[in-house]
Scaffold this active site. Sequence first.
Site, PDB file in Angstrom:
ATOM      1  N   ASP A  90       0.301  -2.692  -5.756  1.00 52.78           N
ATOM      2  CA  ASP A  90       1.038  -1.625  -5.095  1.00 52.78           C
ATOM      3  C   ASP A  90       1.670  -0.702  -6.128  1.00 52.78           C
ATOM      4  OD1 ASP A  90       3.210  -0.215  -3.621  1.00 52.78           O
ATOM      5  OD2 ASP A  90       2.578  -1.542  -1.989  1.00 52.78           O
ATOM      6  N   ASP A 127      -4.971   6.135   2.164  1.00 50.79           N
ATOM      7  CA  ASP A 127      -5.252   5.629   3.513  1.00 50.79           C
ATOM      8  C   ASP A 127      -4.411   6.408   4.513  1.00 50.79           C
ATOM      9  OD1 ASP A 127      -5.514   4.097   5.873  1.00 50.79           O
ATOM     10  OD2 ASP A 127      -5.901   2.286   4.695  1.00 50.79           O
ATOM     11  N   THR A 160     -14.785  12.732  -5.907  1.00 52.49           N
ATOM     12  CA  THR A 160     -14.961  11.283  -5.860  1.00 52.49           C
ATOM     13  C   THR A 160     -15.966  10.904  -4.776  1.00 52.49           C
ATOM     14  OG1 THR A 160     -13.197  10.937  -4.225  1.00 52.49           O
ATOM     15  CG2 THR A 160     -12.546  11.022  -6.541  1.00 52.49           C
ATOM     16  N   ARG A 161     -16.416   9.654  -4.828  1.00 55.97           N
ATOM     17  CA  ARG A 161     -17.361   9.169  -3.823  1.00 55.97           C
ATOM     18  C   ARG A 161     -16.747   9.202  -2.432  1.00 55.97           C
ATOM     19  NH1 ARG A 161     -19.205   3.443  -5.843  1.00 55.97           N
ATOM     20  NH2 ARG A 161     -17.050   3.468  -6.606  1.00 55.97           N
ATOM     21  N   TYR A 162     -15.465   8.859  -2.337  1.00 52.95           N
ATOM     22  CA  TYR A 162     -14.819   8.904  -1.023  1.00 52.95           C
ATOM     23  C   TYR A 162     -14.835  10.323  -0.478  1.00 52.95           C
ATOM     24  CZ  TYR A 162     -11.421   8.951   2.698  1.00 52.95           C
ATOM     25  OH  TYR A 162     -10.824   9.147   3.924  1.00 52.95           O
ATOM     26  N   GLU A 178      -2.042   8.006 -11.525  1.00 53.27           N
ATOM     27  CA  GLU A 178      -2.911   8.213 -10.369  1.00 53.27           C
ATOM     28  C   GLU A 178      -2.757   7.023  -9.433  1.00 53.27           C
ATOM     29  OE1 GLU A 178      -7.520   9.029  -8.945  1.00 53.27           O
ATOM     30  OE2 GLU A 178      -6.913   9.561 -10.973  1.00 53.27           O
ATOM     31  N   ASP A 206      -8.080  14.428   3.816  1.00 51.83           N
ATOM     32  CA  ASP A 206      -8.982  15.072   4.772  1.00 51.83           C
ATOM     33  C   ASP A 206      -8.613  14.676   6.202  1.00 51.83           C
ATOM     34  OD1 ASP A 206      -9.801  12.458   4.520  1.00 51.83           O
ATOM     35  OD2 ASP A 206     -11.891  12.915   4.022  1.00 51.83           O
TER      36      ASP A 206
END
Length: 242
Positions: free
Chosen positions: A126, A148, A222-224, A74, A184
Site C-alpha cells: 500500500d 482502481d 501503459t498496457r492498461y 508513482e 478513464d
Amino acid sequence: MTPDIRHLRSYGRIKARTLKPRQAGLVETLLPHLAVPEEGALDWEELFAPVAEDVGLAPPTAPLPAEPSAQILEIGFGGGEHLVSQATAHPDRRFIGVEPFLNGVASCLRHIEESGAQNIRLHQGDARDVIARLPDASLDLVYILFPDPWPKTRHHKRRLIQPEFLGDLARVMKPGAELRFATDWANYAAWTLEHLMRDRRFTWLAERAEDWRQPWPGHVTTRYEEKKLGDCAPIWLRFVRR
C-alpha cells in the site's frame, strides 16, 4: 482480535496467475536489492545507495548524479512500463514505485533488468505505508495513473483519493511539486476534482479543455490504458502543491 488495518486498505487482489520462472527468479534475486524497507523512516540517500554489481543489472551508461534533479513517486505502477520508461529517460531523477499486485512487481522487475535502470526502488504493498515514512517536503512529482475506480457507490470509500490521503500526500510534497492523476472513469475524475479543489493545499493547473483531454508531455502509454476498460476517454488532471 482487532484486524491489522494496514493489510486491508488495498482491497484488490495481490496476486493472480502463477509467476513465470524468470519473473519468480527476479522476485527472489533482484527485488531484495531494490525493495523499500518495510519499517522505519525512509532516508533517500540510504534508499538509493548504489546497487551491487553482481545483481544482474546492466551498468549505467553514465554515473548517477550525487544530487538528483527530482524525487518522484508513482502509485500503482501496474506492469511498470511507465515507471521504467521515465526512469531510463531521466537517469538524473530518483523514482519510488508502489504496486500491491505481485504480478505487476514481477513485470516491472523484468523491465528494470532489461533496461539496467539504477534509479528505481520498489514497494509491493500500500502506498500509504510508504508515504507515512517519507520525509516532509521531499517529493517533486507524484503519478497516480488509472487507479482502481471502484465504480459502485458503496465502494467509493475504497478509492485512493480521500481527504486523509491528500493530507498525507501534501505533507511529503514540496511546495510547487506536481500531482498527475489520470483515469478513464468519468465519475472518478469528478470525484478527484471535487476533493482536490476543496483542499486548499492544491491548485488545479488546467486553463482550457485540452489540458485535461490530452496527456502531459512525456507520457508513456501503459498496457492498461490501451485496454480502454473505463467508461470515457482518459482524463488527465494536474495539480500543484501550494
